[in-house]
Structure formats: C-alpha cells, structure tokens
Design a protein around this motif. Structure first.
Motif: not given
Ligand code: ADP
Ligand code: MG
Length: 387
Positions: A150-157, A101-111, A81-84
């Motif tokens: 929760k951090t806005a980016g890069w969280g998993y598990d 890419g817009s779907v990734l952009h919307a969902t890869q950042h929690r805010l 998910e964390n592809v720029s």
C-alpha cells in the motif's frame, strides 16, 4: 456568552477543510443546531458547499487563503485527511483546529500510522516499510506471501494497493503502485471486518457507537450493519482499542478504527480515520446522536451526546456504477417506508464514486441488511419495490 469555559456555542461558525459528503452531513447536523458552516476546498459547487453558509474555493496549500478562512470561523475541523501539516498550522494561528494537526499528521501516512499503532502496543498485522524494490523483496522474504503493498500516502477506497500472491510478483506490485514509499502488510485471512467510530470531548470524555460490521466490494465499503454480531469479549476489546487510540492521540473530535477480526478471534487494527467514517453513516438515522453531531459537540466543547442505537440498522453505499443504465429509480427505493435515502449532490456519477447511501432499520441487523439491499436493488429494477 457561556458560563462553561471553552464552549463554542450555537450561533458560532465552524470551518470545515474539505468539501465532500462527510462535510455535507456534518454541515447538516451543525446547521440543525444553529451553527454556521464554512467550507474550503479547491472545488466549486461541492457536496459540503451546497449546504454550507459559505464555500471558499482555494488550494489547501494556499496558506494565505487558509489563514483568511480560519480568521472568519470560531473552530476549524476537517473532513479531508490529506491536508498538509503546514495548512493545519496556518489555520491554527487563527482558530483552534480539532482534532489537532498532529492527529492528521499521524494518520494520513500509512507508515506513520502503523508505526504509531505498533509502537503504542495496539495489535496490527505484520508490516514493513518499503522505499525501493529491494526493500520490497527483503520485506516479502520476512512477511511472506500473500501480502498487500500500500502506498504510504493518498490511498483511499483501495487506491494505491496491490496484492502480492507470490514472492515473484514483487516487481509488478512495485510498478503497479507507482514506485513510491509504501508499506508491505501481511494479507489477513479475516473472518470479518469491523469498525468502531468513537469520539473524545474537549474534557477527555469518551463515547463510542459500538462495533459495526463492514463488507467491502472491490476494496470499497459496500454494506455496514449495526450492531455487529460478535462475542461480547470481542466487542469489549474493540472498544478498548478505540478508546486507547483516541486517548493516546489526544483526539478532540471523532475517529474511526477499522479492524480485522481473524478466524481465531483476534482483532487487528487495519487503519484509522480521524473523522466520521462511511461505516458510521447509519448513525445519522439510527442513533440518538449521529457521528456528525458528535463531531460538532466534541470540537465545540459541548457534552457528547447519547450514542444509543434506536434500532438495528444497515447502510448500503450507492456508487456511481448504479447510474450506468440511466438515472436510478428513486421512487422505487422510497417505496420502502423505513429506508432513508441520502444523496450527496455530486453531478458526475463515475464508477466507484460514492454518490449516496441508503439506511434501513429493522428488528435485527440481518433483516435491516436484507431490506437495504432490496431497496438498492429496486433502484435498478423498480418491479422489486413493494407495491
Ligand atoms: N492486509 C490486508 N489483508 C486483507 N485485506 C486487506 C488488507 N488490507 C486491506 N484489505 C482490504 O482492502 C480494504 C481497503 O484497504 P484499506 O487499508 O482500508 O485502505 P483504504 O480504505 O484506505 O483504501 C480493506 O477494508 C480490506 O477489505
Ligand atoms: Mg479502509
């Protein structure tokens, strides 16, 4: 080649950004249907690369490498998910990227994700953006404790998360999550966690795998069962929430919606994954069409397949911790004749790392769960296996 417009037919090449187990199972489904698969990630000898036609090793931000990768394939999808946005845009210069890419952009950042969900009227727990300790203190005063930062980016598990039991713990939580942009969420005292894995085709068609129930251990998915035993009204609502999200985001591909079911019967969306999801792994063995084949069909413009569940099923993750006493006893799990073993080809069994999973089918989801847990137990104590 095909009379239906927009179809990317078998024999074509699909490119996957990312190289983990999701890409591996996608590649297995795609190769079974006669497609070629290329994968790109910064690593070698990856779970996806081991079963792909071609493994490209490059950083996701090496835009020239991403462009060359996209030139060699007919469609690009992702499992990571964390592809720029820059990388998906570079790929899109040469091949369709699905989901976009817009779907990734919307969902890869929690805010962004929470803002999208709340803005579009989907039910979510109370939340607030946090960019400083004083933001956090203010947000806690409104939302109250207990809460989760929760951090806005890069969280998993569960990585990048801190539970706040009392307002006095703000500074400790801010430090624990690395003093970075985050979201504060009310802690949900849920009855259960469920997910809906769904797909949307190039023509806007929609298919879903019903409601799956999920149990976590240490914030990592442990066991999923299907179908989830929930009232019919909850099931309808969960599916309608998923349908609404896929339509609003104009997803072409698979997207999973993780939800909490509260004790008073309300559904709250927790997070989105714009790809196949761990809870949908049981579809590989238990459904007419798996979530991975569905992803392939959607991104290639093919009609979506039947999501019918052939038998109630349960999936148990195999984490690296299982390797601590030595190599698990695979034959003992295989002694359960209707349990399926999936291993992802990862060499290093670190604690918490997803190494594989087991799927069991039975007459009821409860029985499937008992069976899959017994099979997992047998990996460590072979005497528990059927004779
Ligand atoms: N607001 C919350 N209230 C209660 N439990 C939560 C909350 N947020 C997360 N959790 C628990 O932690 C798990 C992981 O959190 P999640 O937000 O899904 O992050 P990720 O799966 O990306 O690590 C959830 O499945 C749930 O069990
Ligand atoms: Mg999650």
């Amino acid at each position: 080649m095909s009379r239906r417009s927009g179809i990317i037919p078998p024999g074509s090449t699909v490119g996957v950004l990312g190289s983990g187990q999701l890409g591996r199972m996608f590649a297995i489904a795609a190769r079974r249907m006669g497609y070629r698969v290329h994968t790109l990630s910064p690593e070698y000898d990856t779970p996806t690369g081991q079963v792909a036609d071609r493994e490209v090793t490059a950083a996701y931000d090496d835009l020239d490498a991403v462009r060359a990768f996209a030139r060699a394939v007919d469609v690009v999808t992702f499992e990571f998910e964390n592809v720029s946005a820059a990388a998906t845009a570079a790929a899109a210069e040469h091949a369709p990227v699905r989901p976009a890419g817009s779907v990734l952009h919307a969902t890869q950042h929690r805010l962004r994700e929470k803002g999208f969900l709340a803005g579009a009227g989907f039910p979510v727990a109370p939340f607030a953006p946090v960019r400083s300790l004083s933001d956090l203190e203010r947000a806690l005063a409104t939302i109250g404790a207990p809460a989760v930062l929760k951090t806005a980016g890069w969280g998993y598990d569960g990585k990048g998360q801190a539970k706040i039991a009392a307002t006095g713990e703000a500074a400790a939580a801010w430090a624990a999550t690395g003093e970075q942009e985050a979201v504060l969420e009310a802690f949900v005292d849920f009855d259960r966690e469920v997910s809906v894995v769904a797909a949307r085709g190039l023509d806007g068609s929609f298919a879903h795998f019903g409601v799956i129930e999920n149990r976590h251990q240490r914030h990592i998915l442990d066991v999923s069962t299907a179908p989830a035993i929930v009232p019919p009204g909850v099931e309808r609502e969960a599916v309608e929430i998923a349908r609404g999200i896929l339509e609003k985001l104009e997803v072409v591909g698979v997207l999973a919606v993780e939800m909490f079911l509260t004790r008073d019967g309300r559904l709250l969306v927790n997070e989105l994954a714009p790809r196949p999801h761990n809870s949908g792994h049981l579809t590989f063995d238990a459904c007419v069409t798996s979530q991975f084949e569905q992803q392939l069909r959607a991104i290639c413009g093919l009609p979506l397949g039947s999501t019918e569940l052939l038998r109630p099923a349960a999936m148990a993750n195999l984490l690296g911790d299982l390797w601590a006493p030595g190599e698990p006893d695979w034959a003992a799990a295989c002694a359960f004749p209707d349990v399926k073993l999936h291993l992802y080809g990862k060499a290093a069994a670190r604690p918490g790392r997803k190494m594989g999973h087991l799927t069991a089918m039975a007459a009821t989801p409860e029985e499937a769960m008992r069976k899959v847990l017994a099979a997992r137990e047998a990996l460590l104590s072979p005497s528990a296996a059927p004779a």
